[in-house]
Design a protein around this motif. Structure first.
Motif, mmCIF file in Angstrom:
data_model
loop_
_atom_site.group_PDB
_atom_site.id
_atom_site.type_symbol
_atom_site.label_atom_id
_atom_site.label_comp_id
_atom_site.label_asym_id
_atom_site.label_seq_id
_atom_site.Cartn_x
_atom_site.Cartn_y
_atom_site.Cartn_z
ATOM 1 N N VAL A 1 -5.081 96.846 -15.037
ATOM 2 C CA VAL A 1 -4.379 95.978 -15.974
ATOM 3 C C VAL A 1 -3.070 95.440 -15.385
ATOM 4 N N ASP A 2 -2.446 96.187 -14.461
ATOM 5 C CA ASP A 2 -1.196 95.708 -13.858
ATOM 6 C C ASP A 2 -1.388 94.448 -13.022
ATOM 7 N N LEU B 1 -13.871 98.756 -21.695
ATOM 8 C CA LEU B 1 -13.004 98.462 -20.540
ATOM 9 C C LEU B 1 -12.374 99.700 -19.928
ATOM 10 N N LEU B 2 -12.569 100.843 -20.551
ATOM 11 C CA LEU B 2 -11.891 102.061 -20.098
ATOM 12 C C LEU B 2 -12.032 102.311 -18.591
ATOM 13 N N PRO B 3 -13.226 102.127 -17.997
ATOM 14 C CA PRO B 3 -13.340 102.419 -16.560
ATOM 15 C C PRO B 3 -12.519 101.503 -15.652
ATOM 16 N N VAL B 4 -12.072 100.348 -16.150
ATOM 17 C CA VAL B 4 -11.340 99.412 -15.274
ATOM 18 C C VAL B 4 -9.915 99.160 -15.757
ATOM 19 N N LEU B 5 -9.435 99.947 -16.717
ATOM 20 C CA LEU B 5 -8.099 99.709 -17.255
ATOM 21 C C LEU B 5 -7.000 99.976 -16.237
ATOM 22 N N LEU C 1 -11.084 88.870 -20.163
ATOM 23 C CA LEU C 1 -11.751 88.056 -19.142
ATOM 24 C C LEU C 1 -11.099 88.265 -17.778
ATOM 25 N N SER C 2 -9.766 88.224 -17.741
ATOM 26 C CA SER C 2 -9.060 88.397 -16.472
ATOM 27 C C SER C 2 -9.291 89.791 -15.900
ATOM 28 N N ALA D 1 -0.373 91.831 -23.815
ATOM 29 C CA ALA D 1 -1.236 91.688 -24.987
ATOM 30 C C ALA D 1 -2.341 92.736 -24.995
ATOM 31 N N LEU D 2 -2.970 92.968 -23.849
ATOM 32 C CA LEU D 2 -4.075 93.922 -23.792
ATOM 33 C C LEU D 2 -3.577 95.347 -24.034
ATOM 34 N N ARG D 3 -2.467 95.711 -23.423
ATOM 35 C CA ARG D 3 -1.938 97.063 -23.634
ATOM 36 C C ARG D 3 -1.602 97.303 -25.105
#
Length: 877
Positions: free
Chosen positions: A81-82, A74-78, A114-115, A91-93
């Motif tokens: 996350v906001d 997921l690194l390229p789309v982190l 998923l989100s 939770a993901l952070r």
């Protein structure tokens, strides 16, 4: 060109085509090493023009760091996350180590993933590729699989690849076998031309159609004889890669070994560790020329996972230890501890303590599998026998928390064998019993708990109390009143330690009395639990959850629904996905009993899906049983039987399954079969007694229901529930043809389905008495109610009776408005009608916001609306 894979290529291309239209899908490619899984992933990436592409891979390593694989994927789309719902973003952070914080429900991380994928797909279709799933750390695998099973309409294509042993349930699979003869020969001639006829024939025979074998095995023919005995293909391929590495310069071989022992593939880190051996980056060139590795950005990637394994296994133990020590000097703290542990050759308390500390951090991030691995290694490195056993026991508990039941049981048995501490032995007994419970071995679970509770009762009654409560729960499912009574008697002999607001003993004694057929003794005790639960707040794992379940046992369906709804809201707000199936089961059962069939179907379907995705088989079975009953009421015979089969295969769902099949038979006029089935469940489902009486009366054998009716009367006198009084009146009206009792039954029951059932029976009786005019009102009201509930066979029966009175009733098309929606569409539109945004709905239902939008898009035309404003004006209850 991929020879002989035309069908597989079509499947991959079809998945990409779906994503281009906004739909989502997942494909699991499974097969032996070298069979072509990675080649299909490469084809998918090459064909994904216009896609955002995320790639990840599992790495075979002892250092199973939680969420390491998911982080790299997921690194390229982190940066997006906001945009997630707050509870998911948090939770993901926390899981990925981006912030410090307590661990959340491990499956919430999957929803957050998923989100995030859905959010990234907002800019165009997204392709997610993950190779070697069998080596992905378990926390990452759990999250990714949870996300994969909930893909709907995000524009995400997910292709996962793993070996044959990686076989998660519930995903579309694409199994790969060896290439057929012509395709195998074509690949060999293309990639390795000029072989002699003898070598060519032997390679084709030895490779068995495995593409990587066809490519790599010929390299050994010039200087190594083929093995005479049958070796597994993996070993032969590892030998082929080892031969490639053996011909490289010493510094290149050292660099490869460092890379094989490092699990992130970070090139800078690998080169820093290699400098400890005097190796520099120019040693990389011969490795690349040999095709063993390649550089992708800042990462060093092996050409094939077997190449990594071959390099690592070919090195001697001393060299591997030296490499791990060098990596420990350059890595972060978590990896430092793992590498030192891999290099350790003797007990080391300081290192064992560091591993135990790492395990605590892993568990805080819900990396329970990694914690189990760390604790097991810590136990092996601990000099003191008692501390070693304690850490082994903690490893067993962490393995169970991660869903690794076999591993947890094995660790628990090892710890119990070594333990001299009765409390630790009791904890391990509870683990073994939990595993038996999950497998449906209720008798074995009870035996383990009874023995262990007796051993620990004198030294510490608290765990003995817990174990005896579990025996009573198991006995309830097993239908074993003697075992429950014995456990309750032992419980009474223990000192009273509990808070009076948390009456566990009352619950245990009440359940055992109810199971033994003594409702007068049971009801006051069980009502105490319900009342206590209503007074407690913020106690999801304790009394409120128990109280909601007990409310069903005492027939207080309104209280059960009220408590369950509150708990469901709390689960959604806190992201506690793993607890939702417990709550959904109570909520769906209460809704069913209250005649809210559409609500019950939506709740049960949501809970059953999550239970299956989280490995909670006993809850999945019971929720399937609820769904089977609802299908029976609706007359969907095939669906009913499918759900009943899934429920009835486990003891937890057997009562629901038999009741559902009995109701189906009753609705279809198969009274003898209905009677046999219903006779098995009346002690677990008081409401089933009325069905049993009806079947017995229809067959002309009312005496077969006499004992059960007497039990229901005793149960009702103790429970004091109006709906049960109404059922008794209906039963006696059927048995005696007493019109006053029919009338009292209709007046006393406010539950739509049961009231309509009584009205139907009353109308049938009136028609047989030649009072056609009087029969029309109850029959008309019954037909209307059945239509609103979607109870097709019952509605048809009521209309048939009406026709026999000379009246024809046409169906109101508006009655079936909500019945046109799927269970999830119904949940979504109800929340949307209350003003919730797509993101808020997604957070509550654990979906992606784009899937919520898709459900609304599908639901609007079914409901005849085009906007949220119009939706709010509808009656959606």
């Amino acid at each position: 060109m991929l020879h002989g894979r035309e069908g597989e290529l079509r499947a991959v291309d079809g998945l990409l085509g779906q994503a281009r239209t906004g739909a989502s899908g997942v494909l699991l490619i499974r097969g032996e090493p070298g069979i072509g899984k990675s080649s299909l992933l490469e084809h998918a990436e090459a064909a994904a023009e216009g896609f955002i592409v995320l790639r990840g891979a599992g790495v075979e390593s002892e250092a199973e760091l939680p969420y390491a694989g998911l982080h790299l994927l997921l690194l390229p789309v982190l940066h997006l996350v906001d945009e997630l719902p707050a509870v998911q973003a948090t939770a993901l952070r926390a899981a990925l180590g981006m912030v410090q914080g307590p661990g959340e429900d491990r499956f919430l991380v999957g929803v957050a993933a998923l989100s995030l994928l859905a959010e990234a797909a907002g800019a165009g279709p997204l392709l997610c590729l993950v190779d070697d799933m069998q080596w992905l750390d378990k926390a990452s695998a759990d999250a990714l699989l949870f996300a994969a099973r909930r893909l709907r309409a995000e524009g995400v294509a997910m292709v996962l690849a793993g070996r044959e042993e990686f076989a998660p349930a519930g995903l579309p699979e694409l199994p790969l076998s060896g290439l057929a003869g012509a395709a195998a020969a074509a690949l060999l001639d293309e990639r390795v031309p000029g072989l002699s006829a003898q070598v060519r024939e032997r390679v084709l025979a030895e490779a068995g159609g495995n593409p990587l074998g066809l490519i790599e095995l010929p390299a050994t023919a010039d200087h190594t004889p083929f093995p005479l005995g049958p070796l597994p293909l993996t070993r032969r391929l590892q030998d082929a890669f080892s031969d490639k590495g053996a011909g490289l310069p010493e510094q290149a071989r050292t660099l490869l070994l460092v890379a094989s022992a490092e699990d992130t593939g970070e090139l800078a880190l690998i080169l820093r560790a290699a400098r400890a051996f005097g190796v520099h980056e120019d040693a990389l060139e011969p490795c690349e020329r040999a095709g063993l590795v390649r550089v992708e950005g800042t990462r060093l990637v092996f050409g094939h996972p077997l190449a990594r394994s071959a390099v690592y296994q070919a090195a001697g133990f001393a060299r591997r230890c030296a490499v791990h020590r060098a990596l420990a000097e350059v890595g972060d703290q978590e990896r430092r501890v793992w590498h030192l542990a891999a290099a350790a050759t003797e007990p080391d308390e300081r290192l064992a303590a560091d591993l135990e500390s790492s395990a605590e951090g892993f568990r805080a991030r819900t990396g329970h599998a990694a914690a189990a691995a760390a604790l097991e290694r810590a136990a092996a490195l601990t000099p003191d026998e008692a501390d070693s056993t304690r850490r082994l026991a903690a490893a067993a508990e962490a393995a169970i928390d991660s869903g690794q039941f076999d591993r947890g049981r094995q660790l628990a048995e090892r710890a119990a064998t070594r333990s001299t501490d009765p409390l630790l032995t009791a904890r391990m007994a509870m683990i073994r019993a939990d595993v038996d419970f999950e497998r449906g071995a209720l008798e074995a679970a009870c035996a383990t708990l009874m023995t262990a509770s007796q051993a620990v009762a004198a030294t510490d009654p608290a765990p003995a109390r817990t174990m005896l409560l579990l025996v009573i729960r198991n006995s309830w499912y097993a239908g074993d009143p003697a075992q429950a009574e014995e456990a309750a008697a032992r419980l009474d002999r223990l000192p009273r330690l509990e808070d009076p607001r948390r009456p566990a003993s009352a619950m245990a004694r009440g359940m055992s009395a109810l199971l033994a057929g003594r409702p007068a003794r049971a009801m006051p005790l069980l009502r105490e639990v319900v009342e206590g639960g209503r007074q407690v707040r913020h106690d999801l794992h304790g009394l409120r959850n128990n109280a909601a379940q007990v409310a069903l046992l005492v027939g207080d369906h309104e209280a059960a629904l009220d408590i369950a709804r509150t708990l469901a809201e709390e689960c959604a707000a806190r992201g506690m996905i793993g607890w939702l199936p417990h709550v959904n089961l109570v909520q769906a059962a209460a809704e069913l009993h209250l005649g809210r069939h559409l609500d019950a179907a939506a709740t049960a379907a949501a809970g059953e899906a999550i239970a299956g995705q989280t490995g909670q088989s006993h809850l999945e079975a019971q929720l399937c049983g609820v769904r089977a009953w609802l299908s029976a009421a609706a007359g969907r015979e095939r669906e009913c039987r499918e759900m009943a089969a899934r429920a009835g295969g486990r003891p937890y769902g057997a009562a629901w399954a038999q009741w559902a099949l009995g109701l189906l038979d009753l609705g279809l006029g198969r009274y003898d079969q209905a009677l046999d089935r219903l006779d098995q469940v009346v002690t677990h489902q008081a409401a089933a007694v009325a069905d049993l009486v009806e079947a017995a009366v229809r067959l002309g054998t009312p005496e077969r229901a006499a004992r059960s009716l007497a039990w229901l009367e005793e149960w009702t006198a103790a429970a004091g529930r109006a709906w049960a009084v109404a059922l008794i009146e209906r039963c006696h009206a059927l048995l005696s043809n007493d019109e006053e009792r029919f009338a009292r039954a209709v007046a006393a029951d406010e539950r739509p389905f049961d009231r309509a059932r009584t009205q139907l029976l009353y109308g049938e009786w009136l028609r047989r008495e030649r009072r056609k005019h009087d029969a029309r009102t109850p029959l008309r009201e019954a037909a209307d109610a059945f239509d609103r509930l979607g109870a097709g066979p019952w509605a048809e029966r009521a209309r048939g009776e009406l026709r026999a009175t000379g009246e024809t009733l046409t169906r109101d098309p508006g009655v079936e408005l909500l019945g046109r929606l799927t269970s999830q569409e119904l949940q979504v539109v109800r929340l949307a009608a209350k003003g919730a945004t797509n993101k808020e709905i997604a957070a509550q239902l654990f979906l992606s916001p784009r899937t919520v939008g898709h459900h609304l898009y599908k639901a609007y035309p079914k409901l005849g609306v085009t906007t949220r404003t119009e939706l709010a004006a509808l009656t959606l209850s």
